[in-house]
Design a protein around this motif. Structure first.
Motif, PDB file in Angstrom:
ATOM      1  N   GLY A 183      15.152  26.797 140.735  1.00 44.86           N
ATOM      2  CA  GLY A 183      14.212  27.345 140.841  1.00 44.86           C
ATOM      3  C   GLY A 183      14.372  27.775 139.018  1.00 44.86           C
ATOM      4  O   GLY A 183      13.717  28.263 137.665  1.00 44.86           O
ATOM      5  N   THR A 184      15.157  28.428 138.492  1.00 51.06           N
ATOM      6  CA  THR A 184      16.053  28.748 137.508  1.00 51.06           C
ATOM      7  C   THR A 184      16.205  28.285 135.715  1.00 51.06           C
ATOM      8  O   THR A 184      15.965  28.504 135.213  1.00 51.06           O
ATOM      9  N   TYR A 221      14.034  39.278 140.702  1.00 53.58           N
ATOM     10  CA  TYR A 221      14.818  37.591 140.422  1.00 53.58           C
ATOM     11  C   TYR A 221      14.140  37.166 140.018  1.00 53.58           C
ATOM     12  O   TYR A 221      13.100  36.920 140.963  1.00 53.58           O
ATOM     13  N   HIS A 222      14.755  36.348 139.004  1.00 53.75           N
ATOM     14  CA  HIS A 222      13.713  35.265 138.098  1.00 53.75           C
ATOM     15  C   HIS A 222      15.441  33.885 138.143  1.00 53.75           C
ATOM     16  O   HIS A 222      14.876  32.746 137.651  1.00 53.75           O
ATOM     17  N   ASP A 227       6.527  32.955 138.524  1.00 52.60           N
ATOM     18  CA  ASP A 227       7.425  32.781 139.452  1.00 52.60           C
ATOM     19  C   ASP A 227       6.937  32.598 140.880  1.00 52.60           C
ATOM     20  O   ASP A 227       6.479  33.582 141.286  1.00 52.60           O
ATOM     21  N   ARG A 266      10.124  31.113 145.024  1.00 52.24           N
ATOM     22  CA  ARG A 266       9.811  31.807 146.452  1.00 52.24           C
ATOM     23  C   ARG A 266       9.137  31.847 147.070  1.00 52.24           C
ATOM     24  O   ARG A 266       8.987  31.265 148.692  1.00 52.24           O
ATOM     25  N   LYS A 291      12.169  25.581 146.178  1.00 50.55           N
ATOM     26  CA  LYS A 291      12.368  26.253 146.822  1.00 50.55           C
ATOM     27  C   LYS A 291      12.043  24.749 148.292  1.00 50.55           C
ATOM     28  O   LYS A 291      12.275  23.755 147.796  1.00 50.55           O
TER      29      LYS A 291
END
Ligand code: PMP
Length: 408
Positions: A118-119, A145-146, A230, A233, A258
């Motif tokens: 994801g990052t 959170y990213h 984003d 998640r 994810k």
């Protein structure tokens, strides 16, 4: 003397050779008492830890497992690709098939790039936004959170002020604070990065309001900045077309990972025509980013999610869990907050400032066979059926009783 191969023995050995026993979010030291660190097997919605204890899984590997562990269709597709080749001098044909499917599924997407985590996806989207606009400032919601690199890591260890020099914070769902951030960015406003809903750690969740999402779209439209969703998640659990599709808001760029390949390592960045040239110029790559096995797994996962309407199935089972928890909490005279989308639920106890009630609930539920989390959103998968939810509610009942005992 620790039993060889037991969770305790493995943790003791790990502490010697792995800093802190384990890096990152899966470190069991951050979980309630009694939670295992090491797992032996997983199937469907069931986990078996190395001590042989079986639990119904409500974390789904913190998101990746969306169809269930070891899903037969996904694993068959992955195995078939593995027999042909995985990491080669270029991608396998499945890359094109997957990209075509995603462009067809996600209305704002005209192209996709792939990565691993994801990052990778959030960082590439930010870089593409800057490259496309020639501007520097990125607006980020406080507490969101990213990812786990210096521009966005929740830890400041090893991070320099320069790493974050061009970030401006705003408050999620607060249009006035977003406007102030836009004003502060001025002519240097490159983009907004925003999660699908507010799912900050150790805080009740908050769905994005349509008003906020529309406002974010509008400030980007008037300034030419990029709206980056984003969806790492929430992606593929809320809506297969993108998590803001139900709100009627389409981002310019979106980041996925994810759930995309049901546990196989893959991330995706999706974008519109206006950002194609920048996405061509930005150097995004990695040694394993053209691996074909995760792409084959992703193709199978997305087709299966579409075939069975995965998001609706997870919503229904999440709602069954939520309804059951509400009844049990009332029966025990305990006040709880249940927040977020049903597919990604969180239950916290009202007034539980030191998390003692949440921890007591989870530890006892675990002993009775349900793996919950007290302060991070949980995840449903399509492998959760009514009988699994009902079995988990029996474990939850024991959890509520333990909370009641602990507060006297
Ligand atoms: N963005 C969001 C919203 C996330 O939840 C996560 C992972 N928890 C990330 C980015 C980073 O993804 P990864 O851990 O795969 O790098």
């Amino acid at each position: 003397e620790l039993l060889p191969g037991s969770d305790a023995a493995l943790r003791a050995r790990a502490r010697q050779v792995i800093p802190g026993g384990l890096w990152g979010h899966l470190n069991a030291a951050k979980l309630p008492e009694g939670y295992p660190q090491f797992f032996a097997e997983a199937e469907g919605c069931r986990l078996r830890d190395v001590d042989g204890r079986e639990t119904i899984d409500f974390m789904c590997s913190w998101g990746p497992i969306v169809l269930g562990h070891k899903h037969a269709v996904v694993e068959a597709a992955a195995r078939a690709q593995a027999e042909r080749g995985d990491t080669m001098n270029g991608p396998a044909p499945v890359l094109v098939e997957l990209a075509e499917l995603m462009v067809q599924m996600i209305p704002h997407a005209d192209w996709i790039l792939l990565g691993k985590n994801g990052t990778d996806a959030t960082t590439a989207c930010v870089t593409i936004a800057r490259a496309a606009t020639g501007r520097r400032k990125i607006l980020v919601a406080r507490g969101s959170y990213h990812g786990a690199v210096p521009w966005c890591s929740p830890s400041v260890a090893g991070v320099t002020a320069e790493d974050r020099a061009h970030l401006i914070q705003f408050d999620y769902n607060d249009t006035d604070s977003l406007d102030r951030a836009v004003a502060e960015a001025g002519a240097d406003f490159a983009g907004i990065i925003v999660t699908a809903f507010r799912h900050d750690f150790a805080r009740d969740q908050e769905l994005a309001t349509a008003d906020f999402a529309r406002h974010a779209r509008q400030v980007c439209d008037t300034t030419g900045a990029a709206l980056i969703l984003d969806d790492v998640r929430a992606g593929f659990r809320i809506d297969l077309a993108g998590s803001w599709e139900p709100l009627g808001v389409r981002p310019d760029l979106s980041a996925y990972s994810k759930a995309i390949a049901n546990g196989h390592p893959l991330a995706a960045m999706a974008g519109g025509e206006r950002f194609r040239e920048a996405a061509t110029q930005v150097y995004t790559t990695g040694s394993f980013w053209c691996g074909a096995v995760p792409m084959a797994a992703a193709l199978a996962t997305l087709q299966e999610l579409k075939r069975i309407d995965g998001p609706e199935r997870m919503r229904a089972m999440g709602q069954r869990l939520r309804d059951g928890l509400a009844i049990l909490a009332r029966r025990h005279n305990l006040a709880v907050n249940q927040t977020g989308p049903a597919q990604m639920p969180l239950m916290t106890f009202v007034g539980d400032v030191d998390w003692k009630m949440g921890d007591a609930f989870c530890s006892e539920a675990l002993r009775h066979g349900a793996y919950f989390h007290p302060r991070h959103n949980m995840f449903l998968s399509c492998a959760h059926g009514e009988a699994d939810i009902d079995a988990a509610l029996v474990a939850a009942e024991a959890g509520f009783a333990a909370v009641k005992r602990s507060i006297g």
